[in-house]
Motif scaffolding. Sequence first.
Motif, PDB file in Angstrom:
ATOM      1  N   GLY A  93       5.212   5.822  -5.631  1.00  0.00           N
ATOM      2  CA  GLY A  93       4.707   7.117  -5.169  1.00  0.00           C
ATOM      3  C   GLY A  93       3.525   6.988  -4.217  1.00  0.00           C
ATOM      4  O   GLY A  93       2.758   7.931  -4.054  1.00  0.00           O
ATOM      5  N   ARG A  94       3.395   5.836  -3.569  1.00  0.00           N
ATOM      6  CA  ARG A  94       2.266   5.575  -2.677  1.00  0.00           C
ATOM      7  C   ARG A  94       2.755   5.501  -1.242  1.00  0.00           C
ATOM      8  O   ARG A  94       3.757   4.855  -0.955  1.00  0.00           O
ATOM      9  N   ALA A  95       2.007   6.133  -0.349  1.00  0.00           N
ATOM     10  CA  ALA A  95       2.293   6.087   1.083  1.00  0.00           C
ATOM     11  C   ALA A  95       1.110   5.416   1.776  1.00  0.00           C
ATOM     12  O   ALA A  95       0.217   6.082   2.272  1.00  0.00           O
ATOM     13  N   GLN A  96       1.108   4.077   1.753  1.00  0.00           N
ATOM     14  CA  GLN A  96       0.024   3.312   2.367  1.00  0.00           C
ATOM     15  C   GLN A  96       0.603   2.356   3.395  1.00  0.00           C
ATOM     16  O   GLN A  96       1.770   1.972   3.313  1.00  0.00           O
ATOM     17  N   ASP A  97      -0.242   1.982   4.345  1.00  0.00           N
ATOM     18  CA  ASP A  97       0.179   1.063   5.393  1.00  0.00           C
ATOM     19  C   ASP A  97       0.192  -0.369   4.875  1.00  0.00           C
ATOM     20  O   ASP A  97      -0.629  -0.758   4.035  1.00  0.00           O
ATOM     21  N   VAL A  98       1.122  -1.153   5.414  1.00  0.00           N
ATOM     22  CA  VAL A  98       1.296  -2.557   5.057  1.00  0.00           C
ATOM     23  C   VAL A  98       1.217  -3.376   6.334  1.00  0.00           C
ATOM     24  O   VAL A  98       1.783  -2.995   7.364  1.00  0.00           O
ATOM     25  N   VAL A  99       0.511  -4.503   6.272  1.00  0.00           N
ATOM     26  CA  VAL A  99       0.470  -5.445   7.391  1.00  0.00           C
ATOM     27  C   VAL A  99       0.706  -6.851   6.859  1.00  0.00           C
ATOM     28  O   VAL A  99       0.414  -7.142   5.697  1.00  0.00           O
ATOM     29  N   VAL A 100       1.242  -7.707   7.699  1.00  0.00           N
ATOM     30  CA  VAL A 100       1.396  -9.107   7.322  1.00  0.00           C
ATOM     31  C   VAL A 100       0.085  -9.815   7.666  1.00  0.00           C
ATOM     32  O   VAL A 100      -0.466  -9.630   8.758  1.00  0.00           O
ATOM     33  N   ALA A 101      -0.443 -10.589   6.712  1.00  0.00           N
ATOM     34  CA  ALA A 101      -1.695 -11.313   6.934  1.00  0.00           C
ATOM     35  C   ALA A 101      -1.407 -12.718   7.440  1.00  0.00           C
ATOM     36  O   ALA A 101      -2.106 -13.210   8.330  1.00  0.00           O
ATOM     37  N   ASP A 102      -0.423 -13.372   6.870  1.00  0.00           N
ATOM     38  CA  ASP A 102      -0.014 -14.685   7.366  1.00  0.00           C
ATOM     39  C   ASP A 102       1.414 -14.943   6.928  1.00  0.00           C
ATOM     40  O   ASP A 102       1.912 -14.333   5.982  1.00  0.00           O
ATOM     41  N   ALA A 103       2.057 -15.835   7.651  1.00  0.00           N
ATOM     42  CA  ALA A 103       3.456 -16.151   7.363  1.00  0.00           C
ATOM     43  C   ALA A 103       3.740 -17.581   7.813  1.00  0.00           C
ATOM     44  O   ALA A 103       3.125 -18.080   8.755  1.00  0.00           O
ATOM     45  N   ARG A 137      -8.921  -0.907  -6.551  1.00  0.00           N
ATOM     46  CA  ARG A 137      -9.594  -0.948  -5.248  1.00  0.00           C
ATOM     47  C   ARG A 137      -8.937  -0.133  -4.151  1.00  0.00           C
ATOM     48  O   ARG A 137      -9.489  -0.015  -3.058  1.00  0.00           O
ATOM     49  N   GLY A 138      -7.725   0.343  -4.404  1.00  0.00           N
ATOM     50  CA  GLY A 138      -7.031   1.124  -3.383  1.00  0.00           C
ATOM     51  C   GLY A 138      -6.367   0.274  -2.315  1.00  0.00           C
ATOM     52  O   GLY A 138      -5.759   0.789  -1.390  1.00  0.00           O
ATOM     53  N   ARG A 139      -6.465  -1.042  -2.434  1.00  0.00           N
ATOM     54  CA  ARG A 139      -5.824  -1.969  -1.509  1.00  0.00           C
ATOM     55  C   ARG A 139      -5.477  -3.232  -2.277  1.00  0.00           C
ATOM     56  O   ARG A 139      -5.962  -3.457  -3.383  1.00  0.00           O
ATOM     57  N   GLY A 140      -4.623  -4.063  -1.687  1.00  0.00           N
ATOM     58  CA  GLY A 140      -4.231  -5.278  -2.381  1.00  0.00           C
ATOM     59  C   GLY A 140      -3.379  -6.165  -1.506  1.00  0.00           C
ATOM     60  O   GLY A 140      -3.102  -5.852  -0.348  1.00  0.00           O
ATOM     61  N   ARG A 141      -2.952  -7.275  -2.089  1.00  0.00           N
ATOM     62  CA  ARG A 141      -2.185  -8.287  -1.364  1.00  0.00           C
ATOM     63  C   ARG A 141      -1.131  -8.874  -2.294  1.00  0.00           C
ATOM     64  O   ARG A 141      -1.364  -9.014  -3.485  1.00  0.00           O
ATOM     65  N   CYS A 155      19.290 -22.129   4.858  1.00  0.00           N
ATOM     66  CA  CYS A 155      18.952 -22.473   6.236  1.00  0.00           C
ATOM     67  C   CYS A 155      17.475 -22.293   6.549  1.00  0.00           C
ATOM     68  O   CYS A 155      16.940 -22.984   7.419  1.00  0.00           O
ATOM     69  N   LEU A 156      16.809 -21.363   5.871  1.00  0.00           N
ATOM     70  CA  LEU A 156      15.417 -21.044   6.180  1.00  0.00           C
ATOM     71  C   LEU A 156      14.714 -20.600   4.906  1.00  0.00           C
ATOM     72  O   LEU A 156      15.271 -19.822   4.131  1.00  0.00           O
ATOM     73  N   GLU A 157      13.512 -21.111   4.715  1.00  0.00           N
ATOM     74  CA  GLU A 157      12.622 -20.614   3.671  1.00  0.00           C
ATOM     75  C   GLU A 157      11.354 -20.133   4.368  1.00  0.00           C
ATOM     76  O   GLU A 157      10.817 -20.846   5.222  1.00  0.00           O
ATOM     77  N   ALA A 158      10.898 -18.960   4.006  1.00  0.00           N
ATOM     78  CA  ALA A 158       9.685 -18.403   4.592  1.00  0.00           C
ATOM     79  C   ALA A 158       8.814 -17.825   3.484  1.00  0.00           C
ATOM     80  O   ALA A 158       9.308 -17.465   2.415  1.00  0.00           O
ATOM     81  N   THR A 159       7.536 -17.752   3.766  1.00  0.00           N
ATOM     82  CA  THR A 159       6.575 -17.151   2.851  1.00  0.00           C
ATOM     83  C   THR A 159       5.652 -16.271   3.674  1.00  0.00           C
ATOM     84  O   THR A 159       5.244 -16.651   4.772  1.00  0.00           O
ATOM     85  N   GLY A 160       5.333 -15.112   3.146  1.00  0.00           N
ATOM     86  CA  GLY A 160       4.410 -14.215   3.832  1.00  0.00           C
ATOM     87  C   GLY A 160       3.456 -13.571   2.850  1.00  0.00           C
ATOM     88  O   GLY A 160       3.820 -13.283   1.707  1.00  0.00           O
ATOM     89  N   SER A 161       2.249 -13.376   3.305  1.00  0.00           N
ATOM     90  CA  SER A 161       1.226 -12.662   2.531  1.00  0.00           C
ATOM     91  C   SER A 161       1.072 -11.293   3.179  1.00  0.00           C
ATOM     92  O   SER A 161       0.770 -11.201   4.376  1.00  0.00           O
ATOM     93  N   TYR A 162       1.283 -10.245   2.406  1.00  0.00           N
ATOM     94  CA  TYR A 162       1.271  -8.864   2.904  1.00  0.00           C
ATOM     95  C   TYR A 162       0.118  -8.108   2.268  1.00  0.00           C
ATOM     96  O   TYR A 162      -0.099  -8.192   1.073  1.00  0.00           O
ATOM     97  N   VAL A 163      -0.592  -7.373   3.104  1.00  0.00           N
ATOM     98  CA  VAL A 163      -1.760  -6.617   2.666  1.00  0.00           C
ATOM     99  C   VAL A 163      -1.429  -5.127   2.701  1.00  0.00           C
ATOM    100  O   VAL A 163      -0.917  -4.619   3.691  1.00  0.00           O
ATOM    101  N   VAL A 164      -1.747  -4.449   1.594  1.00  0.00           N
ATOM    102  CA  VAL A 164      -1.641  -2.999   1.523  1.00  0.00           C
ATOM    103  C   VAL A 164      -3.029  -2.466   1.841  1.00  0.00           C
ATOM    104  O   VAL A 164      -4.005  -2.763   1.150  1.00  0.00           O
ATOM    105  N   LEU A 165      -3.114  -1.691   2.920  1.00  0.00           N
ATOM    106  CA  LEU A 165      -4.400  -1.154   3.370  1.00  0.00           C
ATOM    107  C   LEU A 165      -4.799   0.072   2.549  1.00  0.00           C
ATOM    108  O   LEU A 165      -3.925   0.765   2.002  1.00  0.00           O
ATOM    109  N   PRO A 166      -6.096   0.351   2.483  1.00  0.00           N
ATOM    110  CA  PRO A 166      -6.534   1.559   1.760  1.00  0.00           C
ATOM    111  C   PRO A 166      -5.944   2.814   2.420  1.00  0.00           C
ATOM    112  O   PRO A 166      -5.658   2.822   3.615  1.00  0.00           O
ATOM    113  N   GLU A 167      -5.774   3.848   1.614  1.00  0.00           N
ATOM    114  CA  GLU A 167      -5.271   5.108   2.167  1.00  0.00           C
ATOM    115  C   GLU A 167      -6.261   5.633   3.191  1.00  0.00           C
ATOM    116  O   GLU A 167      -7.466   5.501   3.022  1.00  0.00           O
TER     117      GLU A 167
END
Length: 168
Positions: A93-103, A137-141, A155-167
């Motif tokens: 039920g959350r509408a927050q922005d998500v960004v990739v921090a590293d991959a 905290r209203g944000r997380g990773r 064929c491919l393995e990937a890892t990404g760290s995703y950050v949920v930004l504060p509202e």
Amino acid sequence: MAASRQAGVPYPRLALTEGPDDLAAFQQWLSEAIPMVGALGITRMDRQGDTLTWQLALAPSLNDKGTGFGGALTAQATLLGWCWVTLWLRAQGRAQDVVVADASQRFHAPVTSDYHMMCSPQDSQGPIKLADRLHERGRGRITLDQKLYCGNTLCLEATGSYVVLPEA
């Protein structure tokens, strides 16, 4: 419509729904919100438990050798993780922005046919920890793993760290 998108102008969020998201409607919104999605060859999205899976056609991602272009496959893995977090937030039920921090990614074999990608939390407690952090905290990773298979071949393995930004 994707053609009318302008740099610096956010695309309207997809309205939150009660119950599970309609993945076809989410995919339609995604292709409008992020114009390159239409060129990625995603044919289907499925979700089971903590795993989001895409079926993809190889043709849009061919390189000069007739196999999958690494840059396209990397973009797909990154976007798959972003979608995992976005859909998880929507289920909360959350509408927050998500960004990739590293991959990062590691290629094991060439992609030679249509394929599927799977995304799930690296740590089975990751979603619980993210929920706790958002509550506190209203944000997380969260760190997610993506795997690409042609048939049974990894064929491919990937890892990404995703950050949920504060509202906002």
